[in-house]
Design an enzyme around this catalytic site. Structure first.
Site, short mmCIF file in Angstrom:
data_model
loop_
_atom_site.label_atom_id
_atom_site.label_comp_id
_atom_site.label_asym_id
_atom_site.label_seq_id
_atom_site.Cartn_x
_atom_site.Cartn_y
_atom_site.Cartn_z
N ASP A 328 42.15 14.25 62.19
CA ASP A 328 42.44 12.88 62.59
C ASP A 328 42.40 12.09 61.39
O ASP A 328 41.96 12.18 60.11
CB ASP A 328 41.18 12.68 63.14
CG ASP A 328 41.17 11.40 64.09
OD1 ASP A 328 42.13 11.41 64.89
OD2 ASP A 328 40.04 10.60 64.13
N GLU A 375 47.24 13.93 62.40
CA GLU A 375 47.53 12.60 63.07
C GLU A 375 47.48 11.51 62.07
O GLU A 375 46.94 11.24 61.38
CB GLU A 375 46.15 12.37 63.79
CG GLU A 375 46.32 11.15 64.63
CD GLU A 375 45.79 9.82 63.96
OE1 GLU A 375 46.89 8.92 63.65
OE2 GLU A 375 44.75 9.59 63.60
N ASP A 428 43.92 8.83 73.00
CA ASP A 428 43.68 7.52 72.95
C ASP A 428 44.62 6.59 73.67
O ASP A 428 44.44 5.09 73.77
CB ASP A 428 43.65 7.00 71.52
CG ASP A 428 42.62 7.28 70.59
OD1 ASP A 428 41.35 7.45 71.22
OD2 ASP A 428 42.50 7.63 69.38
#
Length: 527
Positions: A328, A375, A428
């Site tokens: 992430d 990400e 998200d």
């Protein structure tokens, strides 16, 4: 087909071309209020195989705290006891069916009720621990056969078994179990509010506490034993089906965690353990004040002098859990936004350099080639792009980000190379249906032209086909996008507190027609 890029610095890992589904464990159907490693997880593996999928992507498996976010966990290694399946514990003879039936878990609610789970689940987990410690078992051969868990081999968690598990995992579980026992002793307040001798890890005080609370510590070991035992059984089953797990690793750790409590000098903290600077994101077109996440920031200089041992342990644990790691906020490894802890917003933060390639070289030296995807969403500076290219890790291209910038957008599939992962959306973003229904007419027309959407197929399957058909080796579809559900099924709304991380998959999702259409698309486009 596999795609390998040879770079001088890092050995690259080949990712088999394939598609997968993003579904958190907590979203699985369950009669016990939250998804678990039980029968529905195995059923979902069957569904993935029938749909021609190769990957199951999940969110972090750590235990959750205030706010219920899996990205704010008490440990970077320990698992969430909520995912321990009660059916297994019944089959082990550690719980009775009547004990489960006597408690309401909100099984028919559309969202996870975390406060109810906290009240109800731990009562039963304590009861199963007490039975294991007494070496009494309620299980019979008929009971075990009825549950169908004959493949789950091994001891049910006696003291001898836990001692072996404890020794094997001693590099993290002793500190974690002690942390949780201390937290319970201090009525769950964060560790900076504990009495000073415990807050500051006074050796003599901790030894006395261990001796006086051995059963409380052993209970935490018991929970982790059953978490990892049940997870391994599920992972083995998935592998038998030809499936691989993609797991999510947050870049930052929670301040209220065993990790920060133990490794205080590797974070920017004051004398009482509170952060002096915290993580966040700079102001942008959507957030004038930026985002203040509040996580303590790493002292990368200290970590580098220790050959990044904290990260080596963390990534090693992640690679034991999953087949592929998704990192992430990859941007933060190139440079990160640092915010004074006393500031209420991130507006007045500034950039600092991250560890860069040196971290990943150290990880490779200890762990070998790294099966990682990243990400890398947001404004990508030249430093971030260079780091991603040097590592060779596949970046992410969410379909929902592709159409606002016209034909020059880097997120449009005709700009992809194969070392990419396409997502129709992420945890998200809104579900694909919500995104589609809220598009401005000119942008919707652009999408229709781009993917040649036509009435017989409808936008739903046309968009899924558009993602699956791309050259990107990895294609991940959130379960909500496959089912074409609305905003009520959204997992997270960034920047909001409450109402997130709760969506549950109710009803019969395993429609043979859905499986057939997905399998046809995956076969058609070589996935």
């Amino acid at each position: 087909m596999n795609h390998t890029v040879e770079l001088p610095e890092l050995m690259q890992v080949s990712f088999p071309r394939g598609a997968g589904i993003l579904l958190p464990i907590f979203s699985l159907p369950s009669q016990y209020g939250i998804g678990t490693f039980g029968p529905e997880a195995y059923r979902f593996c069957d569904f993935l195989q029938e749909a021609g999928m190769r990957y199951w992507q999940i969110l972090p498996l750590g235990s959750t705290s205030y706010g219920d976010s899996p990205y704010q966990s008490f440990s970077t290694v320990a698992g969430n006891p909520y995912f321990i399946d009660f059916e297994y514990l019944c089959a082990d003879g550690l719980l009775e069916r009547a004990e489960l039936e006597a408690i309401s878990f909100g099984e028919k609610e559309e969202y996870v009720n975390y406060s109810l789970l906290y009240q109800q689940r731990y009562r039963l987990l304590h009861r199963s621990f007490e039975r294991a410690m007494g070496k009494t078992s309620l299980a019979t051969s008929e009971t075990k056969a009825a549950f169908g868990y004959s493949f789950l081999e091994g001891d049910r968690g006696t003291r001898e078994t836990l001692a072996r598990f404890r020794e094997k995992n001693g590099n993290w579980i002793e500190d974690y179990a002690l942390f949780q026992a201390l937290k319970a002793e201090h009525f769950a307040v964060q560790w900076t509010e504990w009495t000073p001798e415990y807050r500051d890890r006074d050796t003599a005080a901790l030894e006395v506490f261990r001796a006086q609370h051995e059963e409380d510590i052993l209970f935490q070991v018991f929970l982790q034993y059953h978490f990892f035992r049940q997870w391994k059984a599920l992972k083995d089953y998935a592998h038998e089906k030809g499936l691989l797990f993609i797991g999510d690793m947050p870049i930052y750790v929670a301040h209220d965690s065993a990790d920060v409590w133990v490794h205080r000098d590797e974070f920017y903290l004051d004398a009482t353990g509170n952060p002096t600077v915290v993580a966040g994101a700079p102001p942008d077109a959507f957030t004038a004040d930026g985002q203040r996440w509040g996580n303590p920031l790493y002292r990368w200089d200290v970590m580098a002098k220790r050959d990044y041992s904290f990260w080596v342990q963390r990534v090693r644990a992640g690679l034991l859990l999953y087949d592929v790691l998704r990192l992430d906020h990859f941007i933060g490894f190139a440079h990160y936004w640092t915010v004074p802890a006393e500031d209420e917003t991130a507006r007045y933060g500034h950039w600092e350099p991250g560890p860069g390639l040196s971290l990943f070289l150290a990880l490779q030296q200890e762990l070998g080639p790294l099966p990682i995807l990243v990400e890398d969403l947001g404004v990508l500076s030249p430093e971030v792009i260079t780091l991603r290219e040097k590592t060779g890790f596949p970046g992410m291209k969410p379909l929902q980000f592709a159409f606002d910038g016209g034909s020059d957008s880097d997120y449009l599939p005709h700009h992809f190379d194969r070392r990419t992962s396409i997502y129709t959306g992420t945890h998200d973003t809104p579900p694909l249906r919500t995104w589609w229904e809220q598009l401005d007419p000119p942008i919707r027309a652009f999408v229709e032209d781009y993917f040649a959407l036509h009435e017989p197929e409808e936008a739903h399957w046309g968009l899924l086909r558009g993602a699956i058909s791309t050259v990107a080796d990895l294609c991940i579809l959130p379960m909500q996008d496959i089912l074409w559900t609305d905003e009520r099924t959204r997992i997270n709304r960034p920047g909001s507190l409450g109402g997130n991380w709760k969506w549950r998959l109710l009803g019969d999702y395993a429609d043979p027609e859905i499986s057939k259409r997905l399998r046809t698309l995956n076969a058609l486009y070589g996935r």
